[in-house]
Motif scaffolding. Structure first.
Motif, PDB file in Angstrom:
ATOM      1  N   THR A 193       0.831  -1.204   0.000  1.00  0.00           N
ATOM      2  CA  THR A 193       0.000   0.000   0.000  1.00  0.00           C
ATOM      3  C   THR A 193       0.866   1.255   0.000  1.00  0.00           C
ATOM      4  O   THR A 193       0.624   2.192  -0.761  1.00  0.00           O
ATOM      5  N   THR A 194       1.898   1.263   0.832  1.00  0.00           N
ATOM      6  CA  THR A 194       2.783   2.421   0.919  1.00  0.00           C
ATOM      7  C   THR A 194       3.528   2.651  -0.385  1.00  0.00           C
ATOM      8  O   THR A 194       3.666   3.791  -0.838  1.00  0.00           O
ATOM      9  N   LEU A 195       4.002   1.582  -1.000  1.00  0.00           N
ATOM     10  CA  LEU A 195       4.693   1.707  -2.283  1.00  0.00           C
ATOM     11  C   LEU A 195       3.766   2.285  -3.345  1.00  0.00           C
ATOM     12  O   LEU A 195       4.148   3.185  -4.102  1.00  0.00           O
ATOM     13  N   LEU A 196       2.555   1.783  -3.410  1.00  0.00           N
ATOM     14  CA  LEU A 196       1.601   2.257  -4.415  1.00  0.00           C
ATOM     15  C   LEU A 196       1.199   3.704  -4.181  1.00  0.00           C
ATOM     16  O   LEU A 196       1.114   4.488  -5.125  1.00  0.00           O
ATOM     17  N   GLU A 197       0.951   4.066  -2.927  1.00  0.00           N
ATOM     18  CA  GLU A 197       0.542   5.438  -2.608  1.00  0.00           C
ATOM     19  C   GLU A 197       1.668   6.430  -2.841  1.00  0.00           C
ATOM     20  O   GLU A 197       1.434   7.550  -3.265  1.00  0.00           O
TER      21      GLU A 197
ATOM     22  N   THR B  77      15.376  -5.419  -0.060  1.00  0.00           N
ATOM     23  CA  THR B  77      14.222  -6.214  -0.479  1.00  0.00           C
ATOM     24  C   THR B  77      13.053  -5.927   0.458  1.00  0.00           C
ATOM     25  O   THR B  77      13.257  -5.472   1.594  1.00  0.00           O
ATOM     26  N   PRO B  78      11.848  -6.207   0.033  1.00  0.00           N
ATOM     27  CA  PRO B  78      10.708  -6.037   0.938  1.00  0.00           C
ATOM     28  C   PRO B  78      10.868  -6.805   2.251  1.00  0.00           C
ATOM     29  O   PRO B  78      10.567  -6.272   3.320  1.00  0.00           O
ATOM     30  N   ARG B  79      11.359  -8.042   2.184  1.00  0.00           N
ATOM     31  CA  ARG B  79      11.527  -8.829   3.416  1.00  0.00           C
ATOM     32  C   ARG B  79      12.433  -8.099   4.412  1.00  0.00           C
ATOM     33  O   ARG B  79      12.124  -8.001   5.601  1.00  0.00           O
ATOM     34  N   LEU B  80      13.549  -7.573   3.929  1.00  0.00           N
ATOM     35  CA  LEU B  80      14.498  -6.894   4.814  1.00  0.00           C
ATOM     36  C   LEU B  80      13.948  -5.579   5.343  1.00  0.00           C
ATOM     37  O   LEU B  80      14.168  -5.229   6.506  1.00  0.00           O
TER      38      LEU B  80
ATOM     39  N   LEU C 219      12.943   6.829  -0.946  1.00  0.00           N
ATOM     40  CA  LEU C 219      12.935   7.911   0.039  1.00  0.00           C
ATOM     41  C   LEU C 219      11.507   8.295   0.399  1.00  0.00           C
ATOM     42  O   LEU C 219      11.180   8.493   1.575  1.00  0.00           O
ATOM     43  N   GLU C 220      10.655   8.398  -0.596  1.00  0.00           N
ATOM     44  CA  GLU C 220       9.245   8.706  -0.364  1.00  0.00           C
ATOM     45  C   GLU C 220       8.584   7.600   0.443  1.00  0.00           C
ATOM     46  O   GLU C 220       7.830   7.857   1.387  1.00  0.00           O
TER      47      GLU C 220
ATOM     48  N   ASP D  18      14.595  -4.126  -8.881  1.00  0.00           N
ATOM     49  CA  ASP D  18      13.907  -5.008  -9.820  1.00  0.00           C
ATOM     50  C   ASP D  18      12.405  -4.737  -9.870  1.00  0.00           C
ATOM     51  O   ASP D  18      11.752  -4.975 -10.881  1.00  0.00           O
ATOM     52  N   LEU D  19      11.863  -4.230  -8.763  1.00  0.00           N
ATOM     53  CA  LEU D  19      10.448  -3.898  -8.698  1.00  0.00           C
ATOM     54  C   LEU D  19      10.152  -2.518  -9.287  1.00  0.00           C
ATOM     55  O   LEU D  19       8.997  -2.101  -9.354  1.00  0.00           O
ATOM     56  N   GLY D  20      11.206  -1.813  -9.701  1.00  0.00           N
ATOM     57  CA  GLY D  20      11.030  -0.515 -10.330  1.00  0.00           C
ATOM     58  C   GLY D  20      11.077   0.662  -9.375  1.00  0.00           C
ATOM     59  O   GLY D  20      10.689   1.771  -9.724  1.00  0.00           O
TER      60      GLY D  20
END
Length: 89
Positions: A13-17, A71-74, A47-48, A38-40
């Protein structure tokens, strides 16, 4: 401020927003161990994203630790470690 656990869904959600998503990337897939690059998500997008997480959860994240959490996991683990420390403080 919230002290709940930071989850993969919260990160999505945070990435998309914050920065949206590349049309070639499926954030609903198995992304836990994919690099943010890799996820763009380049440095400005991250930073955002980190700024949004810090504001939402009332924590401060070390820039070097965030940079190492590629990575998201980390990143999820880093955020949850800070949330846990805040609860016990």
């Amino acid at each position: 401020m919230t002290t709940q656990e930071f989850t993969l869904d919260a990160l999505r959600t945070t990435l998309l927003e914050g920065a949206g998503t590349d049309e070639n990337v499926d954030l609903n897939g198995d992304i836990l161990d994919s690099s943010f690059e890799d996820l763009g998500y380049e440095s400005l997008a991250m930073l955002e994203t980190v700024g949004r997480i810090e504001r939402e959860y009332g924590i401060g994240l070390d820039e070097e630790a965030v940079a190492a959490a590629g990575t998201p996991r980390l990143l999820i683990q880093l955020v949850n470690d800070h949330l846990s420390a805040a609860r016990t403080a």
